[in-house]
Scaffold this active site. Sequence first.
Site, mmCIF file in Angstrom:
data_model
loop_
_atom_site.group_PDB
_atom_site.id
_atom_site.type_symbol
_atom_site.label_atom_id
_atom_site.label_comp_id
_atom_site.label_asym_id
_atom_site.label_seq_id
_atom_site.Cartn_x
_atom_site.Cartn_y
_atom_site.Cartn_z
ATOM 1 N N PHE A 1 7.935 3.785 -4.010
ATOM 2 C CA PHE A 1 8.702 4.968 -3.645
ATOM 3 C C PHE A 1 9.978 4.562 -2.938
ATOM 4 O O PHE A 1 10.115 4.713 -1.730
ATOM 5 C CB PHE A 1 7.862 5.878 -2.746
ATOM 6 C CG PHE A 1 6.535 6.234 -3.350
ATOM 7 C CD1 PHE A 1 6.444 7.246 -4.293
ATOM 8 C CD2 PHE A 1 5.390 5.525 -3.010
ATOM 9 C CE1 PHE A 1 5.223 7.573 -4.876
ATOM 10 C CE2 PHE A 1 4.163 5.850 -3.583
ATOM 11 C CZ PHE A 1 4.081 6.870 -4.517
ATOM 12 N N ASP B 1 7.985 3.265 7.116
ATOM 13 C CA ASP B 1 7.775 3.966 5.837
ATOM 14 C C ASP B 1 6.273 4.130 5.601
ATOM 15 O O ASP B 1 5.764 3.947 4.508
ATOM 16 C CB ASP B 1 8.425 3.154 4.698
ATOM 17 C CG ASP B 1 8.518 3.942 3.398
ATOM 18 O OD1 ASP B 1 8.497 5.188 3.448
ATOM 19 O OD2 ASP B 1 8.628 3.304 2.334
ATOM 20 N N HIS C 1 3.209 9.978 6.780
ATOM 21 C CA HIS C 1 4.238 10.973 7.085
ATOM 22 C C HIS C 1 3.723 12.169 7.879
ATOM 23 O O HIS C 1 4.463 13.118 8.112
ATOM 24 C CB HIS C 1 4.883 11.482 5.791
ATOM 25 C CG HIS C 1 5.782 10.463 5.147
ATOM 26 N ND1 HIS C 1 6.041 9.249 5.739
ATOM 27 C CD2 HIS C 1 6.473 10.476 3.994
ATOM 28 C CE1 HIS C 1 6.866 8.561 4.962
ATOM 29 N NE2 HIS C 1 7.135 9.276 3.883
ATOM 30 N N HIS D 1 12.538 5.753 6.524
ATOM 31 C CA HIS D 1 12.633 6.329 5.178
ATOM 32 C C HIS D 1 12.151 7.775 5.166
ATOM 33 O O HIS D 1 11.403 8.183 6.055
ATOM 34 C CB HIS D 1 11.790 5.503 4.198
ATOM 35 C CG HIS D 1 12.138 5.744 2.756
ATOM 36 N ND1 HIS D 1 11.199 5.924 1.765
ATOM 37 C CD2 HIS D 1 13.361 5.837 2.154
ATOM 38 C CE1 HIS D 1 11.826 6.086 0.605
ATOM 39 N NE2 HIS D 1 13.132 6.054 0.809
HETATM 40 N N1 SAH Z 1 7.384 1.031 1.259
HETATM 41 C C1 SAH Z 1 6.615 1.390 0.075
HETATM 42 C C2 SAH Z 1 6.014 2.775 0.130
HETATM 43 C C3 SAH Z 1 5.042 2.996 1.262
HETATM 44 S S1 SAH Z 1 4.043 4.405 0.996
HETATM 45 C C4 SAH Z 1 7.486 1.230 -1.171
HETATM 46 O O1 SAH Z 1 8.585 0.691 -1.072
HETATM 47 O O2 SAH Z 1 7.065 1.640 -2.247
HETATM 48 C C5 SAH Z 1 3.235 4.601 2.535
HETATM 49 C C6 SAH Z 1 2.107 3.609 2.805
HETATM 50 O O3 SAH Z 1 1.738 3.785 4.155
HETATM 51 C C7 SAH Z 1 0.839 3.783 1.975
HETATM 52 O O4 SAH Z 1 0.580 2.627 1.211
HETATM 53 C C8 SAH Z 1 -0.265 4.030 3.010
HETATM 54 O O5 SAH Z 1 -1.485 3.353 2.741
HETATM 55 C C9 SAH Z 1 0.348 3.488 4.276
HETATM 56 N N2 SAH Z 1 -0.139 4.112 5.506
HETATM 57 C C10 SAH Z 1 -0.196 5.433 5.795
HETATM 58 N N3 SAH Z 1 -0.698 5.626 7.025
HETATM 59 C C11 SAH Z 1 -0.968 4.385 7.534
HETATM 60 C C12 SAH Z 1 -1.531 3.914 8.773
HETATM 61 N N4 SAH Z 1 -1.880 4.769 9.744
HETATM 62 N N5 SAH Z 1 -1.709 2.594 8.930
HETATM 63 C C13 SAH Z 1 -1.362 1.720 7.959
HETATM 64 N N6 SAH Z 1 -0.818 2.101 6.778
HETATM 65 C C14 SAH Z 1 -0.633 3.412 6.570
HETATM 66 MG MG MG Z 2 8.984 6.388 1.790
#
Ligand code: SAH
Ligand code: MG
Length: 214
Positions: free
Chosen positions: A15, A136, A139, A164
């Site tokens: 993403f 990132d 959310h 992001h």
């Molecule tokens: N940077 C990536 C997209 C990240 S998507 C790219 O370039 O494509 C968001 C990620 O955050 C997901 O893989 C999810 O597993 C992770 N995530 C969400 N909450 C989290 C948490 N509390 N601890 C660790 N990882 C988390």
């Molecule tokens: Mg993102």
Amino acid sequence: MGLRLPIDPDSVKGFLAPEEGEALHDRALSRGALGPFLEIGSYCGKSALYLGTAAKRAGQVLFTVDHHRGSEEMQPGWEHHDRETWDKSAGAMDSLPFLRDTLRRAALEDHVVALVGPSARIASLWRTPLSFLFIDGGHSRANAFSDYRGWTPHVMAGGLLAIHDVFENPADGGRPPFEIYERALASGLFRPAGGVRSLRFLERLGAHMVDEEA
Ligand code: SAH
Ligand code: MG
């Protein structure tokens, strides 16, 4: 022109728009002399491809944090679910094999260190100053603010914080990343330092400022 990457970013699930990736690479590289980089949200390694390439060029390390079980919107039935990331035996998502595949193909295994676990747990024990921090991860408001509180104190003076999915208009997306962006500015510890699409950069104020013009 354009950035040369070891593998095609289109071959990595994720993403991140190419111009966002290039901005991450360039801005991290500009801080590479100061210390290591860290990102929250590895997923399959798309942003890690750009930031890891910058780390390699700078002789630095990128730490990439993720529990690899996916965010809410990536779970089955949700908008960003990808069936290939479903681990049947675990009955859960697992994006770690994809991250490892990306790092191996890109020959970045020496420069990108994967930290697998909940972001807040890792942050609570973190002690190393960072020259570049990319948020990132999850959310939800709870996740966004816990990443803000847990990780931004580790950005060194003159270092950069990148966030992001910053959408000022709620119609464009969830607001917690925007809220932590605003919080960082209101803290008086960061100044705005540009951005592209939904990616925003902030520079940590204090001693050892990096001269952008130099
Ligand atoms: N940077 C990536 C997209 C990240 S998507 C790219 O370039 O494509 C968001 C990620 O955050 C997901 O893989 C999810 O597993 C992770 N995530 C969400 N909450 C989290 C948490 N509390 N601890 C660790 N990882 C988390
Ligand atoms: Mg993102």
